[in-house]
Design a protein around this motif. Structure first.
Motif, PDB file in Angstrom:
ATOM      1  N   TRP A 341       0.881  -1.172  -0.006  1.00 53.59           N
ATOM      2  CA  TRP A 341      -0.210   0.104  -0.193  1.00 53.59           C
ATOM      3  C   TRP A 341       0.958   1.239  -0.259  1.00 53.59           C
ATOM      4  CZ3 TRP A 341      -5.249   0.324   2.936  1.00 53.59           C
ATOM      5  CH2 TRP A 341      -6.172  -1.011   2.322  1.00 53.59           C
ATOM      6  N   PRO A 342       0.758   2.205  -1.007  1.00 52.07           N
ATOM      7  CA  PRO A 342       1.547   3.294  -0.960  1.00 52.07           C
ATOM      8  C   PRO A 342       1.050   4.471  -0.064  1.00 52.07           C
ATOM      9  CG  PRO A 342       0.389   3.383  -2.944  1.00 52.07           C
ATOM     10  CD  PRO A 342       0.193   2.044  -2.245  1.00 52.07           C
ATOM     11  N   VAL A 343      -0.266   4.448   0.197  1.00 51.99           N
ATOM     12  CA  VAL A 343      -0.925   5.350   1.036  1.00 51.99           C
ATOM     13  C   VAL A 343      -1.810   4.616   1.997  1.00 51.99           C
ATOM     14  CG1 VAL A 343      -2.609   7.320   1.163  1.00 51.99           C
ATOM     15  CG2 VAL A 343      -0.918   7.019  -0.609  1.00 51.99           C
ATOM     16  N   LEU A 344      -1.589   4.949   3.380  1.00 56.19           N
ATOM     17  CA  LEU A 344      -2.370   4.433   4.416  1.00 56.19           C
ATOM     18  C   LEU A 344      -3.414   5.159   4.939  1.00 56.19           C
ATOM     19  CD1 LEU A 344       0.406   2.415   6.564  1.00 56.19           C
ATOM     20  CD2 LEU A 344      -1.120   1.530   4.746  1.00 56.19           C
ATOM     21  N   VAL A 345      -4.123   5.947   3.961  1.00 59.76           N
ATOM     22  CA  VAL A 345      -5.376   6.621   4.416  1.00 59.76           C
ATOM     23  C   VAL A 345      -6.537   6.410   3.611  1.00 59.76           C
ATOM     24  CG1 VAL A 345      -5.982   9.057   4.388  1.00 59.76           C
ATOM     25  CG2 VAL A 345      -3.887   8.703   4.661  1.00 59.76           C
ATOM     26  N   VAL A 346      -7.508   5.530   4.412  1.00 58.95           N
ATOM     27  CA  VAL A 346      -8.816   4.945   3.962  1.00 58.95           C
ATOM     28  C   VAL A 346      -9.900   5.794   4.049  1.00 58.95           C
ATOM     29  CG1 VAL A 346     -10.119   3.001   3.954  1.00 58.95           C
ATOM     30  CG2 VAL A 346      -7.858   2.672   3.961  1.00 58.95           C
ATOM     31  N   GLY A 347     -10.428   6.108   2.929  1.00 65.39           N
ATOM     32  CA  GLY A 347     -11.940   7.084   3.177  1.00 65.39           C
ATOM     33  C   GLY A 347     -13.125   6.242   2.991  1.00 65.39           C
ATOM     34  N   GLY A 348     -13.036   4.973   2.318  1.00 65.11           N
ATOM     35  CA  GLY A 348     -14.280   4.296   2.163  1.00 65.11           C
ATOM     36  C   GLY A 348     -14.008   2.750   2.107  1.00 65.11           C
ATOM     37  N   ILE A 349     -15.069   2.066   2.613  1.00 69.59           N
ATOM     38  CA  ILE A 349     -14.774   0.510   2.685  1.00 69.59           C
ATOM     39  C   ILE A 349     -15.890  -0.130   1.615  1.00 69.59           C
ATOM     40  CG2 ILE A 349     -14.459  -1.442   3.796  1.00 69.59           C
ATOM     41  CD1 ILE A 349     -13.447   0.318   6.106  1.00 69.59           C
ATOM     42  N   ALA A 350     -15.944  -1.043   0.588  1.00 68.77           N
ATOM     43  CA  ALA A 350     -16.932  -1.776  -0.078  1.00 68.77           C
ATOM     44  C   ALA A 350     -16.632  -3.165   0.013  1.00 68.77           C
ATOM     45  CB  ALA A 350     -16.886  -1.019  -1.307  1.00 68.77           C
ATOM     46  N   VAL A 351     -17.672  -3.741   0.497  1.00 73.76           N
ATOM     47  CA  VAL A 351     -17.778  -5.228   0.866  1.00 73.76           C
ATOM     48  C   VAL A 351     -18.511  -5.928  -0.557  1.00 73.76           C
ATOM     49  CG1 VAL A 351     -17.858  -7.450   1.928  1.00 73.76           C
ATOM     50  CG2 VAL A 351     -17.004  -5.233   3.034  1.00 73.76           C
TER      51      VAL A 351
END
Length: 799
Positions: A341-351
């Motif tokens: 992962w180049p960026v460890l900033v998550v704004g949304g999760i979709a399952v």
């Protein structure tokens, strides 16, 4: 259940704090006077969670680009647009002119969702930089085209949730709103907590349609109610906030699909800090499940009754989180992200609704990551999203293939193959935050625009006069300016973050690649530049203006290159917390005489003009005739007399004016016009020296026109009634005027004026400045120039 970030961890310098305490106090008095202290403060500053640095209230008079960390990352939750009351945002009078939208589409979409009842209906919520002043867009063709929901003009929308019957709820800057007609009309639900009712998240109970949860912003610490629940479909609400140590914004809520009493709430502090709390009794009691997680803002949560996923982080301050999993309701946690992962900033999760092992996450700056084995391995930046700043990500109800991705700046992207390919699907969304526009002098149909998101941006280019646009391959940073050189080469100024690419001037090559030219003072964000000028006589001479930042200081700066950008010399610095806002070369054929405009950002409301008579090698103050209160000045040059230039600026917080020099910037005098709004840009017609245009930032008509050399102005704004922040004007040839604003670009054709004969340009001697007192009661302070060495070579940052 998608939320925005609202951070405010500022780059700290003690001298900045001391310099702005007075500004903070006066600003608070002003806000209280208009009855909007707490809500405006919340919109601009967010919570008072743990962290260091300077709050935005303390630095409110700095330019927007100064609200950064040391690498140029900008905090969310701060709109850099003028504040407007809900329902009246940017509603301006009309006038002459015949403006039309130029494009391209875009905007800061913080959530996009498809209806559960009608597959053709989708909604997209706009929240500029995660703050106030947004709106809602609606599609009736599955997201192919969009139209604005006008009743929500000026109302930021952070979250969109559809019930099974198609009833939709949105979290907005002003409470929760409900629609029963697919988003056409809306009813506001009273939370009963007063004016500070900004809602970041709405969660619908899957097993009880009467139960609704809401995550509330902390309003800068003034709102202690951060979680609320309704058990009667939004009719009444009760406080369900966990026993937090201090107010902190609730950014996401998830409800167990089969147990209404089991709920997870995630929180994110604006200066840092994040928490996860769970309840198994509907909020009567809570358990803090933050142990084992980074103490950084949490942004998103998903729960299927057995597996709990949380994600978060923010680029500002390098407050990383990534994605974590728990199978025991938060008692223990396992990171699902890995070293790819180049960026460890998550704004949304979709399952995937049909395959729990397929998880997609929207990241801030590296697009969408996907796993098909529950997190064992990951594909990074799938479907061409690797440069996008994701804010939300959702599967269409019941679908494993159709996805809607909300992103900063470029609005909505759509995939119909489970994420293998994403394409922009933003037609009709006219909210792209433009900072600059220009047209080539070689061919007026070639246009370019610079746009900015929170920590992303880019350059768009058209070769057919704005009919179609392409996003350029320049690094996806914020851009403060675009300019075509006299030979038709396109240049752009990158304004960070330096974690994406070095700041400074970039040049577009013939093959479409972009070359960084500098100046580059080091591995951090140190050159905060705004303006560029090219010589018409010497292709090697380039000037840049702006300010230093961070470890380089905070002085206004002018840079000069005599070898087409291969090397740079910082030829002038002006005062702490000052900025050079514009540059002009006096076109007398010598390239010796130049004028610059500067402004103070320290709250003292001063500004003025600088002058060089040696080709830009040295500069001195040349503000004789300009008033003491003079903010945000911009320049333009007469087409008929090289010694005549105009400078615009604020004369107060409610007025603007225009001044003229006829001696190459040695002295200035008012044109006789004073407007009743603050003035932004000024543009001199390319062949008619009597026709001048100005923009107005604080209200009234977005554009005014003078046909008597600046003595009087009249409205020139038909078609610009909804424009926000009209920032820059440019001419495409001599018959078309362009405008860049926070709601995209616009163009109008101009009636052909009778050109004023242009005299033959001959070199003229440098006029001697006339030493006369400034005609105001307040003495004008003189900026102190500082000699600085040529910047050092850029070291390689540590790994």
């Amino acid at each position: 259940m998608k939320n925005s970030s609202n951070s405010n961890y500022f780059y700290s310098k003690t001298r900045l704090l001391l310099g702005f305490l007075g500004v903070l106090l006066s600003g608070c008095v002003l806000l209280a006077a208009v009855g909007a202290l707490s809500k405006t403060f919340a919109a601009r500053t967010g919570s008072r969670q743990a962290g260091t640095g300077i709050s935005s209230a303390q630095s409110s008079n700095l330019g927007a680009s100064r609200r950064l960390d040391e690498r140029g990352n900008r905090p969310a939750g701060m709109s850099f647009l003028p504040l407007h009351q809900p329902g009246s945002r940017a509603i301006r009078p009309a006038g002459t002119g015949n403006w039309s939208l130029l494009g391209p589409p875009g905007g800061d979409v913080f959530d996009a969702a498809a209806s559960t009842a009608d597959p053709n209906i989708a909604l997209a919520g706009i929240a500029p930089d995660g703050s106030f002043g947004g709106t809602l867009y609606r599609s009736i063709d599955a997201g192919n085209t969009w139209s604005q929901v006008l009743p929500l003009n000026g109302i930021s929308v952070f979250d969109i949730e559809f019930k099974a019957d198609g009833t939709v709820y949105i979290g907005t800057q002003d409470s929760v709103r409900r629609s029963t007609d697919g988003g056409v009309s809306w009813t506001s639900l009273d939370l009963g907590i007063g004016a500070n009712d900004q809602v970041f998240d709405v969660a619908l109970d899957p097993s009880n349609p009467l139960i609704i949860w809401a995550g509330i912003a902390d309003a800068g610490g003034f709102q202690p109610v951060n979680v609320m629940r309704s058990t009667d479909n939004g009719g009444t609400w009760s406080n369900r906030t966990p026993p937090l140590a201090a107010p902190i914004s609730c950014r996401g809520i998830a409800v167990d699909p089969t147990d209404s009493n089991t709920v997870i709430a995630v929180f994110g502090g604006d200066f840092g800090g994040g928490e996860v709390w769970t309840t198994t009794d509907g909020g009567d009691s809570w358990t803090n499940r933050s142990a084992g997680l980074p103490d950084n803002p949490m942004q998103a949560v998903a729960y299927d009754g057995s597996r709990l996923l949380v994600g978060g982080g923010q680029l500002f301050g390098s407050e990383n989180v990534g994605l974590y999993r728990s199978t025991d309701l938060g008692a223990t946690w396992t990171p699902l992200h890995d070293g790819t992962w180049p960026v460890l900033v998550v704004g949304g999760i979709a399952v995937d609704p049909n395959d729990a092992q397929t998880i997609l996450v929207a990241t801030d700056g590296s697009g969408v990551n996907r796993t098909t084995d529950g997190g064992g391995s990951w594909e990074i930046g799938i479907g061409g999203t690797d440069a996008l700043a994701g804010r939300s990500l959702r599967f269409r109800p019941g679908s494993s293939t159709d996805l809607l991705l909300g992103v900063s700046s470029l609005a909505v992207f759509r995939s119909t193959d489970g994420g293998d390919h994403f394409v922009q699907s933003s037609n009709g969304i006219s909210e792209l935050n433009l900072f600059s526009i220009d047209a080539s002098a070689v061919g007026s149909n070639e246009l370019a625009e610079a746009f900015q998101g929170q920590n992303n941006g880019g350059v768009v280019r058209s070769v057919d006069g704005g009919v179609t646009w392409d996003v350029e391959s320049a690094p996806p940073t914020r851009y403060s300016a675009v300019r075509f050189a006299p030979d038709g080469k396109l240049y752009a100024i990158s304004a960070g973050p330096s974690t994406v690419a070095q700041e400074g001037l970039y040049r577009r090559e013939d093959n479409g690649d972009w070359t960084p030219l500098g100046p580059d003072q080091g591995p951090l964000y140190e050159s905060d530049l705004d303006t560029v000028r090219f010589s018409h006589n010497n292709a090697n001479l380039i000037l840049l203006g702006g300010a230093d930042f961070g470890v380089a200081g905070f002085e206004g700066t002018i840079w000069r290159s005599t070898d087409a950008g291969q090397s740079w010399t910082k030829v002038y610095e002006v005062g702490d917390f000052h900025r050079v806002t514009d540059l002009e070369i006096v076109e007398d054929g010598t390239d010796q005489n130049m004028v610059a405009a500067w402004t103070s950002e320290s709250g003292d409301n001063i500004g003025g003009a600088l002058r060089s008579t040696d080709g830009g090698a040295s500069w001195f103050d040349s503000s004789t005739g300009l008033p003491a209160f003079f903010r945000g000045p911009r320049l333009c040059a007469s087409p008929s007399d090289p010694q005549t230039l105009l400078i615009s600026g604020w004369l107060s917080f409610q007025s603007g004016g225009l001044f003229r020099t006829t001696d190459g910037g040695a002295t200035w005098a008012s044109t006789g016009w004073t407007g009743n709004q603050t003035v932004g840009d000024v543009a001199c017609h390319p062949i008619d020296d009597q026709t001048i245009f100005v923009t107005q930032l604080s209200g009234g008509d977005a554009v005014l026109r003078s046909q008597d050399g600046g003595s009087t102005f009249s409205p020139f704004s038909n078609g610009l009634e909804n424009v926000v922040a009209p920032r820059e004007l440019a001419f495409a040839g001599d018959s078309r005027l362009l405008l860049a604003s926070a709601k995209g670009s616009h163009a109008t054709d101009l009636a052909g004026p009778t050109p004023t004969p242009t005299p033959t340009i001959t070199p003229s001697p440098t006029p001697t400045p006339t030493v006369t007192p400034t005609p105001t009661a307040i003495p004008r302070p003189t900026p102190t120039p500082r000699s600085r060495p040529t910047p050092r070579p850029r070291p390689t940052p540590p790994g």
